[in-house]
Design a protein around this motif. Structure first.
Motif, PDB file in Angstrom:
ATOM      1  N   ASN A  15       0.827  -1.201   0.000  1.00 41.51           N
ATOM      2  CA  ASN A  15       0.000   0.000   0.000  1.00 41.51           C
ATOM      3  C   ASN A  15       0.865   1.256   0.000  1.00 41.51           C
ATOM      4  O   ASN A  15       0.559   2.226  -0.699  1.00 41.51           O
ATOM      5  CB  ASN A  15      -0.937  -0.005   1.210  1.00 41.51           C
ATOM      6  N   ILE A  19       0.977   4.167  -2.849  1.00 38.51           N
ATOM      7  CA  ILE A  19       0.838   5.595  -2.562  1.00 38.51           C
ATOM      8  C   ILE A  19       1.962   6.382  -3.225  1.00 38.51           C
ATOM      9  O   ILE A  19       1.739   7.411  -3.868  1.00 38.51           O
ATOM     10  CB  ILE A  19       0.813   5.846  -1.038  1.00 38.51           C
ATOM     11  N   CYS A  22       1.383   6.507  -6.977  1.00 39.04           N
ATOM     12  CA  CYS A  22       0.327   7.469  -7.329  1.00 39.04           C
ATOM     13  C   CYS A  22       0.850   8.898  -7.261  1.00 39.04           C
ATOM     14  O   CYS A  22       0.601   9.697  -8.172  1.00 39.04           O
ATOM     15  CB  CYS A  22      -0.875   7.309  -6.404  1.00 39.04           C
ATOM     16  N   ILE A  61      -3.091   6.046 -11.888  1.00 39.58           N
ATOM     17  CA  ILE A  61      -3.612   6.806 -10.753  1.00 39.58           C
ATOM     18  C   ILE A  61      -4.963   6.244 -10.328  1.00 39.58           C
ATOM     19  O   ILE A  61      -5.220   6.032  -9.135  1.00 39.58           O
ATOM     20  CB  ILE A  61      -3.709   8.307 -11.100  1.00 39.58           C
ATOM     21  N   SER A  65      -5.178   4.123  -6.875  1.00 42.55           N
ATOM     22  CA  SER A  65      -5.896   4.828  -5.817  1.00 42.55           C
ATOM     23  C   SER A  65      -7.118   4.040  -5.365  1.00 42.55           C
ATOM     24  O   SER A  65      -7.539   4.147  -4.209  1.00 42.55           O
ATOM     25  CB  SER A  65      -6.281   6.237  -6.260  1.00 42.55           C
ATOM     26  N   THR A  67      -7.111   0.787  -4.954  1.00 41.97           N
ATOM     27  CA  THR A  67      -6.602  -0.162  -3.955  1.00 41.97           C
ATOM     28  C   THR A  67      -6.246   0.548  -2.655  1.00 41.97           C
ATOM     29  O   THR A  67      -6.434  -0.001  -1.574  1.00 41.97           O
ATOM     30  CB  THR A  67      -5.370  -0.921  -4.488  1.00 41.97           C
ATOM     31  N   ILE A  68      -5.750   1.771  -2.750  1.00 41.00           N
ATOM     32  CA  ILE A  68      -5.413   2.544  -1.559  1.00 41.00           C
ATOM     33  C   ILE A  68      -6.675   2.860  -0.766  1.00 41.00           C
ATOM     34  O   ILE A  68      -6.710   2.713   0.460  1.00 41.00           O
ATOM     35  CB  ILE A  68      -4.657   3.835  -1.935  1.00 41.00           C
ATOM     36  N   SER A  69      -7.712   3.280  -1.464  1.00 46.53           N
ATOM     37  CA  SER A  69      -8.958   3.604  -0.759  1.00 46.53           C
ATOM     38  C   SER A  69      -9.574   2.355  -0.130  1.00 46.53           C
ATOM     39  O   SER A  69     -10.158   2.428   0.951  1.00 46.53           O
ATOM     40  CB  SER A  69      -9.950   4.285  -1.690  1.00 46.53           C
ATOM     41  N   HIS A  75     -14.012   2.955   0.622  1.00 40.35           N
ATOM     42  CA  HIS A  75     -14.810   2.518  -0.512  1.00 40.35           C
ATOM     43  C   HIS A  75     -16.289   2.727  -0.198  1.00 40.35           C
ATOM     44  O   HIS A  75     -16.672   3.135   0.900  1.00 40.35           O
ATOM     45  CB  HIS A  75     -14.521   1.055  -0.830  1.00 40.35           C
ATOM     46  N   SER A 143      -3.626  -4.284  -9.930  1.00 38.37           N
ATOM     47  CA  SER A 143      -4.550  -3.761  -8.921  1.00 38.37           C
ATOM     48  C   SER A 143      -5.434  -4.873  -8.352  1.00 38.37           C
ATOM     49  O   SER A 143      -5.781  -4.850  -7.172  1.00 38.37           O
ATOM     50  CB  SER A 143      -5.397  -2.622  -9.483  1.00 38.37           C
TER      51      SER A 143
END
Length: 181
Positions: A15, A19, A22, A61, A65, A67-69, A75, A143
């Motif tokens: 993660n 980041i 991104c 991006i 992003s 996967t980060i969220s 989500h 992803s």
């Protein structure tokens, strides 16, 4: 160290890499756009390749992003509805939600890999700049793998399992500890 703990640490590390990637993609896009702006400002003409090159970073991006969220529980969730359910139903709904996220990750891998392997076109950004479409296609299965990796965190991914009071107390303790240092 248990395997679940090791996978959770790997998920957190991946993660952090996502980041950084991104942020790097955004900075590259901004640099390209700023270069185009300065070129237009000083010469009066435009660089034809800047827009085409900058937009190649958008899939990276967007998918990273996502996967980060997911990792931070940002989500789509129907928290109000879920919190009004009995505890057993909340756990059933959460399990169903995690299963859907897992299915989506598997589909990203399955269909994304086919998309990646069949991506044979070359983006003609300019006469000199040619970028294979595999550059943007590879982010789809990647992803999916990251999403599946994040599932090792289980219910912690779901917003309706976060107790706001505990989170506020933790933030207060963190800020108190920083101000004393």
């Amino acid at each position: 160290m248990s395997i679940l703990h090791a996978l959770r640490r790997l998920s957190d590390s991946v993660n952090q890499v996502a980041i950084v990637l991104c942020i790097g993609c955004i900075l590259v896009m901004l640099s390209i756009s700023f270069t185009a702006f300065l070129y237009k400002l000083f010469t009066g003409s435009t660089l034809s390749w800047t827009y085409s090159l900058a937009r190649l970073f958008l899939p990276w991006i967007g998918f990273l992003s996502m996967t980060i969220s997911l990792r931070y529980g940002e989500h789509v969730a129907m928290t109000l509805l879920v919190r009004s359910l009995p505890k057993l139903m909340v756990q059933v709904a959460a399990g169903f939600c995690l299963a859907v996220i897992g299915l989506f990750g598997l589909m990203l891998i399955w269909y994304g890999w086919g998309y990646f392997t069949n991506a044979t076109q070359v983006y003609m950004v300019s006469d000199q700049i040619r970028i294979p479409s595999k550059f943007t296609a590879v982010v789809v299965p990647v992803s999916g793998v990251i999403m599946l990796l994040h599932l090792v965190h289980g219910f912690a991914l779901l917003e309706h399992f976060i107790d706001e009071r505990d989170m506020v107390d933790e933030l207060i303790d963190t800020n108190d500890g920083e101000s004393r240092s």
